[in-house]
Design a protein around this motif. Structure first.
Motif, PDB file in Angstrom:
ATOM      1  N   MET A 180       0.842  -1.197   0.000  1.00 35.55           N
ATOM      2  CA  MET A 180       0.000   0.000   0.000  1.00 35.55           C
ATOM      3  C   MET A 180       0.874   1.242   0.000  1.00 35.55           C
ATOM      4  N   ASP A 193      -8.958  -5.575   6.705  1.00 29.38           N
ATOM      5  CA  ASP A 193      -9.212  -5.011   5.385  1.00 29.38           C
ATOM      6  C   ASP A 193      -9.614  -6.142   4.440  1.00 29.38           C
ATOM      7  N   LYS A 238      -8.161  -6.932  -1.645  1.00 24.54           N
ATOM      8  CA  LYS A 238      -6.883  -7.501  -2.057  1.00 24.54           C
ATOM      9  C   LYS A 238      -5.825  -6.397  -2.064  1.00 24.54           C
ATOM     10  N   PRO A 239      -4.635  -6.683  -1.560  1.00 19.29           N
ATOM     11  CA  PRO A 239      -3.633  -5.610  -1.406  1.00 19.29           C
ATOM     12  C   PRO A 239      -3.098  -5.056  -2.723  1.00 19.29           C
ATOM     13  N   ARG A 240      -3.192  -5.829  -3.788  1.00 17.77           N
ATOM     14  CA  ARG A 240      -2.606  -5.376  -5.057  1.00 17.77           C
ATOM     15  C   ARG A 240      -3.355  -4.155  -5.597  1.00 17.77           C
ATOM     16  N   GLY A 270      -4.958   2.869   2.348  1.00 18.45           N
ATOM     17  CA  GLY A 270      -5.180   1.825   3.342  1.00 18.45           C
ATOM     18  C   GLY A 270      -6.521   1.998   4.040  1.00 18.45           C
TER      19      GLY A 270
END
Length: 386
Positions: A1, A37, A40-42, A47
């Motif tokens: 992030m 969260d 998906k982090p991609r 954040g």
């Protein structure tokens, strides 16, 4: 992030702009970082703590919708939102809406409730917690029912300690213990309306949680109510009286308390209470009389009659200080948020805003919202010092 961690950003405050902000992560910011969260982090640009922090500030400033939250973020100065972790452009309305709709709403409520429990203070002999439910009338979709939330609120401070959505095919009763499982109850007193006058609830509070109960008894427990009504109240003296003149009416309340021996059909019951309520309009001589019964596991040594009267009446603080505020001040029943977890998360943000403002000593939430709406720095400073 790409968003910076909150603890790094908080250390970079401009002391001239925010002289009262501590150079360490605020407790609320640290709590929001614990919210899971679901995305998906991609490819994430913002954040979850950043989006939640912006949403909290906006709701404290009176925002009622995703559009209003995005407008607050756009109005705030880049230097101000940078203190929340924003690097570059602020989150758009669509980003805020999609994120809030996906959040684990019950998980967020646990995080926020744990923070509120640490901040709640009381001078009462017992920590008194009211439990009651509320429907979000504006959340109903075509052919469906509106969302229903069960909440817990402290009598004295008006702090929201927990909230839980009641599933579609059930009601508040089986969710009672689920809600309270996440709240510290040792030595506390829990008040609830007649719906929660259940034997299992009494056993759960006393035997599993080391807490106390004060429950209203009505016709949903006909045998218990009949037994309470059959006690020799005529021989019991009135132990507490109260009279009020407000809203164009006169109200008189008298309370009698009797110690109950073995045989009462309710677990751990120690005292039975009879409340007689007489009401008339100021321009009328005709009285309307209502008699209500209640039961508690508190003994006469643990609770005086005047305390029982205060706690019985104080239970309705959850209606007056939470549900009414969310409906009238925040326009909750008019909200058009209906999809995903959005309705519950927005209710959580309103709960959090109410708790934050009450911690500042605010007694008029509408006035406090207007105060924070006039300057974006005010809501930001409140978040960063809580």
């Amino acid at each position: 992030m790409s968003s910076s961690p909150t603890h790094t950003v908080v250390d970079q405050f401009d002391e001239d702009e925010f002289p009262d902000v501590p150079k360490a992560p605020a407790a609320l910011l640290a709590a929001l970082q614990q919210a899971p969260d679901p995305r998906k982090p991609r490819g994430l640009r913002h954040g979850l703590p950043v989006i939640l922090s912006i949403a909290v500030c906006a709701v404290v400033a009176g925002a009622r919708s995703f559009v209003a939250i995005a407008e607050w973020a756009a109005q705030a100065s880049p230097a101000a939102v940078a203190k929340l972790g924003v690097t570059g452009e602020v989150p758009s309305e669509s980003t805020i809406r999609r994120t809030i709709n996906k959040i684990d709403a019950n998980g967020l409520d646990v995080v926020v409730g744990a923070w509120a429990a640490l901040r709640a203070t009381t001078s009462e002999k017992f920590r008194v917690i009211a439990v009651d439910g509320k429907s979000l009338r504006g959340s109903a979709t075509a052919g469906g029912r509106c969302r229903h939330l069960l909440s817990a609120l402290t009598h004295t401070g008006g702090m929201v300690l927990g909230q839980l959505e009641v599933a579609l095919k059930t009601n508040e009763i089986p969710m009672f213990s689920t809600l309270l499982d996440n709240i510290e109850l040792l030595g506390a007193l829990v008040t609830a309306d007649a719906m929660h006058c259940q034997k299992d609830h009494a056993k759960y509070l006393v035997e599993q949680r080391g807490a106390h109960y004060l429950l209203t008894v009505k016709n949903n427990q006909p045998k218990l109510r009949k037994q309470l009504a059959g006690l020799p109240w005529g021989d019991v003296p009135v132990t507490h009286t109260q009279q009020d003149r407000r809203h164009g009416r006169v109200e008189k309340r008298t309370l009698k308390v009797v110690t109950v021996a073995d045989g009462i059909m309710f677990p751990h019951a120690a005292q039975a209470i009879q409340v007689t309520r007489k009401v008339r309009k100021r321009n009328s001589r005709k009285w309307r009389t209502e008699t209500v019964y209640a039961v508690t596991d508190l003994t006469a040594d643990q609770a005086r009659p005047d305390q029982l009267a205060t706690w019985l009446r104080g239970h309705w603080c959850i209606e007056n200080r939470l549900h009414w505020v969310r409906d009238v001040t925040f326009g909750e029943d008019l909200s058009q948020v209906r999809t995903g977890n959005g309705p519950q998360v927005m209710a959580t943000l309103r709960n959090l805003a109410i708790s934050l403002l009450r911690l500042t000593g605010a007694t008029n939430i509408a006035k406090a919202l207007r105060h924070h709406a006039r300057d974006t720095k005010r809501a930001l400073a409140l978040l960063l010092t809580s």
